[in-house]
Motif scaffolding. Sequence first.
Motif, PDB file in Angstrom:
ATOM      1  N   SER A   1       0.837  -1.206   0.000  1.00 29.34           N
ATOM      2  CA  SER A   1       0.000   0.000   0.000  1.00 29.34           C
ATOM      3  C   SER A   1       0.865   1.247   0.000  1.00 29.34           C
ATOM      4  CB  SER A   1      -0.892   0.013   1.245  1.00 29.34           C
ATOM      5  OG  SER A   1      -1.777  -1.080   1.260  1.00 29.34           O
ATOM      6  N   LEU A   2       0.301   2.294  -0.555  1.00 30.18           N
ATOM      7  CA  LEU A   2       0.900   3.616  -0.513  1.00 30.18           C
ATOM      8  C   LEU A   2      -0.209   4.631  -0.376  1.00 30.18           C
ATOM      9  CD1 LEU A   2       3.626   3.659  -3.343  1.00 30.18           C
ATOM     10  CD2 LEU A   2       4.038   3.811  -0.882  1.00 30.18           C
ATOM     11  N   ARG A   3       0.134   5.763   0.207  1.00 29.26           N
ATOM     12  CA  ARG A   3      -0.814   6.869   0.309  1.00 29.26           C
ATOM     13  C   ARG A   3      -0.177   8.112  -0.278  1.00 29.26           C
ATOM     14  NH1 ARG A   3      -2.835  10.430   5.389  1.00 29.26           N
ATOM     15  NH2 ARG A   3      -5.049  10.651   4.852  1.00 29.26           N
ATOM     16  N   LEU A   4      -0.826   8.659  -1.276  1.00 27.69           N
ATOM     17  CA  LEU A   4      -0.365   9.887  -1.896  1.00 27.69           C
ATOM     18  C   LEU A   4      -1.128  11.076  -1.315  1.00 27.69           C
ATOM     19  CD1 LEU A   4      -0.231   8.827  -5.671  1.00 27.69           C
ATOM     20  CD2 LEU A   4       1.493   8.511  -3.885  1.00 27.69           C
ATOM     21  N   SER A   5      -0.428  12.187  -1.209  1.00 28.19           N
ATOM     22  CA  SER A   5      -1.045  13.425  -0.739  1.00 28.19           C
ATOM     23  C   SER A   5      -0.723  14.538  -1.709  1.00 28.19           C
ATOM     24  CB  SER A   5      -0.519  13.805   0.655  1.00 28.19           C
ATOM     25  OG  SER A   5      -0.805  12.809   1.599  1.00 28.19           O
ATOM     26  N   CYS A   6      -1.623  15.484  -1.814  1.00 29.93           N
ATOM     27  CA  CYS A   6      -1.409  16.652  -2.668  1.00 29.93           C
ATOM     28  C   CYS A   6      -2.070  17.855  -2.016  1.00 29.93           C
ATOM     29  CB  CYS A   6      -1.978  16.416  -4.056  1.00 29.93           C
ATOM     30  SG  CYS A   6      -1.918  17.866  -5.134  1.00 29.93           S
ATOM     31  N   GLU A   7      -1.262  18.854  -1.733  1.00 28.79           N
ATOM     32  CA  GLU A   7      -1.764  20.078  -1.121  1.00 28.79           C
ATOM     33  C   GLU A   7      -1.751  21.208  -2.135  1.00 28.79           C
ATOM     34  OE1 GLU A   7       0.353  21.399   2.321  1.00 28.79           O
ATOM     35  OE2 GLU A   7      -0.974  23.099   2.659  1.00 28.79           O
TER      36      GLU A   7
ATOM     37  N   GLU B   1     -11.714   1.605  -8.299  1.00 27.93           N
ATOM     38  CA  GLU B   1     -12.433   1.678  -7.024  1.00 27.93           C
ATOM     39  C   GLU B   1     -12.479   0.295  -6.393  1.00 27.93           C
ATOM     40  OE1 GLU B   1     -16.361   3.215  -7.384  1.00 27.93           O
ATOM     41  OE2 GLU B   1     -16.512   3.714  -5.263  1.00 27.93           O
ATOM     42  N   GLY B   2     -12.235   0.281  -5.124  1.00 26.25           N
ATOM     43  CA  GLY B   2     -12.128  -1.001  -4.434  1.00 26.25           C
ATOM     44  C   GLY B   2     -10.706  -1.230  -3.959  1.00 26.25           C
ATOM     45  N   ARG B   3      -9.754  -0.903  -4.804  1.00 22.72           N
ATOM     46  CA  ARG B   3      -8.356  -0.951  -4.374  1.00 22.72           C
ATOM     47  C   ARG B   3      -7.853   0.442  -4.002  1.00 22.72           C
ATOM     48  NH1 ARG B   3      -4.225  -2.264  -7.526  1.00 22.72           N
ATOM     49  NH2 ARG B   3      -5.217  -1.678  -9.508  1.00 22.72           N
TER      50      ARG B   3
ATOM     51  N   MET C   1      -3.856   3.749  -1.823  1.00 23.93           N
ATOM     52  CA  MET C   1      -3.730   2.683  -2.812  1.00 23.93           C
ATOM     53  C   MET C   1      -3.366   1.389  -2.098  1.00 23.93           C
ATOM     54  SD  MET C   1      -1.720   4.730  -5.856  1.00 23.93           S
ATOM     55  CE  MET C   1      -0.229   4.945  -4.891  1.00 23.93           C
ATOM     56  N   ASN C   2      -4.243   0.417  -2.208  1.00 28.74           N
ATOM     57  CA  ASN C   2      -4.022  -0.886  -1.586  1.00 28.74           C
ATOM     58  C   ASN C   2      -3.920  -1.974  -2.641  1.00 28.74           C
ATOM     59  OD1 ASN C   2      -4.296   0.344   0.985  1.00 28.74           O
ATOM     60  ND2 ASN C   2      -6.523   0.019   0.942  1.00 28.74           N
ATOM     61  N   SER C   3      -3.404  -3.116  -2.224  1.00 31.78           N
ATOM     62  CA  SER C   3      -3.278  -4.278  -3.117  1.00 31.78           C
ATOM     63  C   SER C   3      -2.631  -3.883  -4.437  1.00 31.78           C
ATOM     64  CB  SER C   3      -4.656  -4.901  -3.370  1.00 31.78           C
ATOM     65  OG  SER C   3      -5.271  -5.286  -2.170  1.00 31.78           O
ATOM     66  N   LEU C   4      -1.539  -3.176  -4.340  1.00 33.95           N
ATOM     67  CA  LEU C   4      -0.898  -2.656  -5.539  1.00 33.95           C
ATOM     68  C   LEU C   4      -0.344  -3.771  -6.415  1.00 33.95           C
ATOM     69  CD1 LEU C   4       0.741   0.464  -3.931  1.00 33.95           C
ATOM     70  CD2 LEU C   4      -0.763   0.501  -5.921  1.00 33.95           C
TER      71      LEU C   4
ATOM     72  N   VAL D   1       5.403   6.121  -8.654  1.00 28.18           N
ATOM     73  CA  VAL D   1       5.036   4.927  -7.895  1.00 28.18           C
ATOM     74  C   VAL D   1       5.552   3.713  -8.675  1.00 28.18           C
ATOM     75  CG1 VAL D   1       3.140   3.468  -7.107  1.00 28.18           C
ATOM     76  CG2 VAL D   1       3.023   5.963  -6.822  1.00 28.18           C
ATOM     77  N   THR D   2       6.347   2.900  -8.005  1.00 27.07           N
ATOM     78  CA  THR D   2       6.884   1.696  -8.624  1.00 27.07           C
ATOM     79  C   THR D   2       6.483   0.496  -7.783  1.00 27.07           C
ATOM     80  OG1 THR D   2       8.788   2.908  -9.491  1.00 27.07           O
ATOM     81  CG2 THR D   2       8.947   0.509  -9.443  1.00 27.07           C
ATOM     82  N   VAL D   3       5.821  -0.452  -8.427  1.00 23.78           N
ATOM     83  CA  VAL D   3       5.388  -1.673  -7.743  1.00 23.78           C
ATOM     84  C   VAL D   3       6.216  -2.824  -8.289  1.00 23.78           C
ATOM     85  CG1 VAL D   3       3.455  -3.155  -7.145  1.00 23.78           C
ATOM     86  CG2 VAL D   3       3.078  -0.704  -7.560  1.00 23.78           C
TER      87      VAL D   3
END
Length: 120
Positions: free
Chosen positions: A17-23, A64-66, A82-85, A116-118
């Motif tokens: 998983s990763l979490r992206l943020s944008c301000e 949607e869902g992941r 972002m989950n289950s990448l 993002v690299t998986v």
Amino acid sequence: QVRLVESGGGLVQTGGSLRLSCEASGSISSIHAMGWYRQSLGKERELVASITTGGLTVYGNSLEGRFTISNDNAKHTVYLQMNSLKPEDTAVYYCNAQYRYGSNYYRDYWGQGTRVTVSS
């Protein structure tokens, strides 16, 4: 001057998983929606997800869902969980902000992109 600052990209293994943020900063009262697009090598930029300041969401291409998009209007920030990448999620992810000026004029602004690299 509108500015979008992204964070949270990186390298993750398949299933992670990763979490992206944008301000956003600059003319923030005119923000109508914020979201994320991505572009992988040799492909066109595609919508990942977007959310209006009122909370309406749109997801692209069965993500949607992941993936889950959310926002914090007080912080002028949008998040992408972002989950289950999967390796096919590897791309540069771009933050987008859609500003509304007046009743019928919209303008898009873009961040610089975060990779993002998986790995498989």
